[in-house]
Design a protein around this motif. Structure first.
Motif, PDB file in Angstrom:
ATOM      1  N   UNK A  97     -61.927  86.921  -1.101  1.00  0.00           N
ATOM      2  CA  UNK A  97     -60.643  86.373  -1.549  1.00  0.00           C
ATOM      3  C   UNK A  97     -60.845  85.445  -2.739  1.00  0.00           C
ATOM      4  N   UNK A  98     -61.862  84.591  -2.635  1.00  0.00           N
ATOM      5  CA  UNK A  98     -62.142  83.674  -3.744  1.00  0.00           C
ATOM      6  C   UNK A  98     -62.557  84.434  -4.999  1.00  0.00           C
ATOM      7  N   UNK A  99     -63.308  85.487  -4.825  1.00  0.00           N
ATOM      8  CA  UNK A  99     -63.730  86.293  -5.975  1.00  0.00           C
ATOM      9  C   UNK A  99     -62.519  86.937  -6.644  1.00  0.00           C
ATOM     10  N   UNK A 100     -61.621  87.488  -5.823  1.00  0.00           N
ATOM     11  CA  UNK A 100     -60.410  88.102  -6.379  1.00  0.00           C
ATOM     12  C   UNK A 100     -59.555  87.050  -7.087  1.00  0.00           C
ATOM     13  N   UNK A 101     -59.446  85.875  -6.477  1.00  0.00           N
ATOM     14  CA  UNK A 101     -58.664  84.800  -7.094  1.00  0.00           C
ATOM     15  C   UNK A 101     -59.294  84.361  -8.413  1.00  0.00           C
ATOM     16  N   UNK A 102     -60.620  84.288  -8.433  1.00  0.00           N
ATOM     17  CA  UNK A 102     -61.312  83.914  -9.676  1.00  0.00           C
ATOM     18  C   UNK A 102     -61.088  84.955 -10.766  1.00  0.00           C
TER      19      UNK A 102
ATOM     20  N   UNK B  86     -55.691  85.527 -16.198  1.00  0.00           N
ATOM     21  CA  UNK B  86     -54.569  84.671 -16.621  1.00  0.00           C
ATOM     22  C   UNK B  86     -54.998  83.749 -17.758  1.00  0.00           C
ATOM     23  N   UNK B  87     -56.225  83.215 -17.650  1.00  0.00           N
ATOM     24  CA  UNK B  87     -56.721  82.338 -18.713  1.00  0.00           C
ATOM     25  C   UNK B  87     -56.864  83.098 -20.030  1.00  0.00           C
TER      26      UNK B  87
ATOM     27  N   UNK C 292     -55.170  85.730 -20.943  1.00  0.00           N
ATOM     28  CA  UNK C 292     -53.823  86.008 -21.451  1.00  0.00           C
ATOM     29  C   UNK C 292     -53.224  84.760 -22.106  1.00  0.00           C
ATOM     30  N   UNK C 293     -53.414  83.615 -21.483  1.00  0.00           N
ATOM     31  CA  UNK C 293     -52.884  82.367 -22.052  1.00  0.00           C
ATOM     32  C   UNK C 293     -53.574  82.033 -23.368  1.00  0.00           C
ATOM     33  N   UNK C 294     -54.883  82.261 -23.411  1.00  0.00           N
ATOM     34  CA  UNK C 294     -55.604  81.989 -24.658  1.00  0.00           C
ATOM     35  C   UNK C 294     -55.116  82.906 -25.777  1.00  0.00           C
ATOM     36  N   UNK C 295     -54.842  84.180 -25.460  1.00  0.00           N
ATOM     37  CA  UNK C 295     -54.304  85.103 -26.462  1.00  0.00           C
ATOM     38  C   UNK C 295     -52.921  84.654 -26.913  1.00  0.00           C
ATOM     39  N   UNK C 296     -52.092  84.235 -25.924  1.00  0.00           N
ATOM     40  CA  UNK C 296     -50.752  83.740 -26.270  1.00  0.00           C
ATOM     41  C   UNK C 296     -50.844  82.514 -27.166  1.00  0.00           C
ATOM     42  N   UNK C 297     -51.779  81.639 -26.853  1.00  0.00           N
ATOM     43  CA  UNK C 297     -51.946  80.420 -27.644  1.00  0.00           C
ATOM     44  C   UNK C 297     -52.401  80.759 -29.061  1.00  0.00           C
ATOM     45  N   UNK C 298     -53.347  81.687 -29.171  1.00  0.00           N
ATOM     46  CA  UNK C 298     -53.815  82.079 -30.504  1.00  0.00           C
ATOM     47  C   UNK C 298     -52.679  82.715 -31.299  1.00  0.00           C
TER      48      UNK C 298
ATOM     49  N   UNK D 148     -52.419  72.698 -19.915  1.00  0.00           N
ATOM     50  CA  UNK D 148     -52.218  72.202 -18.548  1.00  0.00           C
ATOM     51  C   UNK D 148     -52.615  73.271 -17.531  1.00  0.00           C
ATOM     52  N   UNK D 149     -52.201  74.505 -17.755  1.00  0.00           N
ATOM     53  CA  UNK D 149     -52.537  75.585 -16.834  1.00  0.00           C
ATOM     54  C   UNK D 149     -54.038  75.878 -16.842  1.00  0.00           C
ATOM     55  N   UNK D 150     -54.650  75.776 -17.992  1.00  0.00           N
ATOM     56  CA  UNK D 150     -56.105  75.967 -18.072  1.00  0.00           C
ATOM     57  C   UNK D 150     -56.830  74.905 -17.244  1.00  0.00           C
ATOM     58  N   UNK D 151     -56.371  73.675 -17.342  1.00  0.00           N
ATOM     59  CA  UNK D 151     -56.983  72.587 -16.569  1.00  0.00           C
ATOM     60  C   UNK D 151     -56.818  72.837 -15.074  1.00  0.00           C
ATOM     61  N   UNK D 152     -55.618  73.258 -14.657  1.00  0.00           N
ATOM     62  CA  UNK D 152     -55.393  73.553 -13.240  1.00  0.00           C
ATOM     63  C   UNK D 152     -56.286  74.700 -12.779  1.00  0.00           C
ATOM     64  N   UNK D 153     -56.427  75.704 -13.609  1.00  0.00           N
ATOM     65  CA  UNK D 153     -57.248  76.858 -13.253  1.00  0.00           C
ATOM     66  C   UNK D 153     -58.709  76.451 -13.088  1.00  0.00           C
ATOM     67  N   UNK D 154     -59.200  75.607 -13.972  1.00  0.00           N
ATOM     68  CA  UNK D 154     -60.593  75.151 -13.858  1.00  0.00           C
ATOM     69  C   UNK D 154     -60.800  74.341 -12.575  1.00  0.00           C
ATOM     70  N   UNK D 155     -59.831  73.475 -12.249  1.00  0.00           N
ATOM     71  CA  UNK D 155     -59.922  72.685 -11.018  1.00  0.00           C
ATOM     72  C   UNK D 155     -59.921  73.597  -9.791  1.00  0.00           C
ATOM     73  N   UNK D 156     -59.102  74.641  -9.822  1.00  0.00           N
ATOM     74  CA  UNK D 156     -59.042  75.601  -8.712  1.00  0.00           C
ATOM     75  C   UNK D 156     -60.372  76.316  -8.562  1.00  0.00           C
ATOM     76  N   UNK D 157     -60.984  76.681  -9.667  1.00  0.00           N
ATOM     77  CA  UNK D 157     -62.284  77.357  -9.606  1.00  0.00           C
ATOM     78  C   UNK D 157     -63.349  76.426  -9.019  1.00  0.00           C
ATOM     79  N   UNK D 158     -63.308  75.149  -9.377  1.00  0.00           N
ATOM     80  CA  UNK D 158     -64.279  74.187  -8.825  1.00  0.00           C
ATOM     81  C   UNK D 158     -64.100  74.066  -7.317  1.00  0.00           C
TER      82      UNK D 158
END
Length: 176
Positions: A67-72, A78-79, A81-87, A126-136
């Protein structure tokens, strides 16, 4: 005469005492062997229970890891996609700034779009920061599960050693 008559009585009495002692010793050995067998059965039940618990923990850990692997993986997608959107937003903002200098009429619209791109940038960060915290946090959970599996394996090893000792005692009791 007395000696001949009483000699047989005393001899029979002596044999009866010896027979009773050997009978009591045999009963005590049988009881001891039954107790050892019961103790061995109890230890075997404990080992089976520990094996089942280890199997359950292992299964749970594997499912949580999956489950954690799938979530990662979803988080990484998602990260990206967000980076592409940001660029893309940054490129659009640069284009808007360049065209704003050329087109005087559209300056207000461009500023609004630049503000929108800036807001998109902030939300992405903000979403990138949340995603990194979730991965930790996922990594911490993985470490705790591995520690639980190691602890249960140690308990199982201890139980197996105890079973081996009890088996040896039972073998010695049967030999006696």
């Amino acid at each position: 005469w007395m000696t001949r008559t009483l000699g047989h009585v005393f001899s029979a009495w002596h044999r009866a005492i010896i027979f009773e002692r050997s009978h009591r010793e045999a009963e005590a050995a049988a009881v001891s062997q039954q107790e050892a067998t019961k103790a061995l059965a109890a230890k075997e039940e404990q080992i089976v229970a520990l094996n089942e618990r280890v199997a359950r923990v292992k299964t749970n850990a594997q499912s949580k890891l999956a489950t954690l692997s799938a979530a990662n993986q979803q988080l990484a997608a998602a990260l990206e996609a967000k980076e592409k959107d940001l660029a893309a937003a940054e490129v659009r903002a640069k284009q808007l700034k360049q065209s704003a200098g050329v087109h005087g009429k559209r300056e207000l619209e461009l500023r609004a779009q630049v503000a929108e791109v800036t807001e998109l940038h902030r939300s992405t960060v903000t979403e990138l920061t949340k995603a990194r915290n979730s991965a930790k946090e996922a990594n911490r959970s993985n470490t705790l599960l591995e520690a639980s599996v190691r602890m249960l394996a140690a308990q199982l090893s201890t139980a197996l050693r105890a079973l081996t000792t009890a088996d040896g005692e039972l073998s010695r009791a049967r030999a006696d």
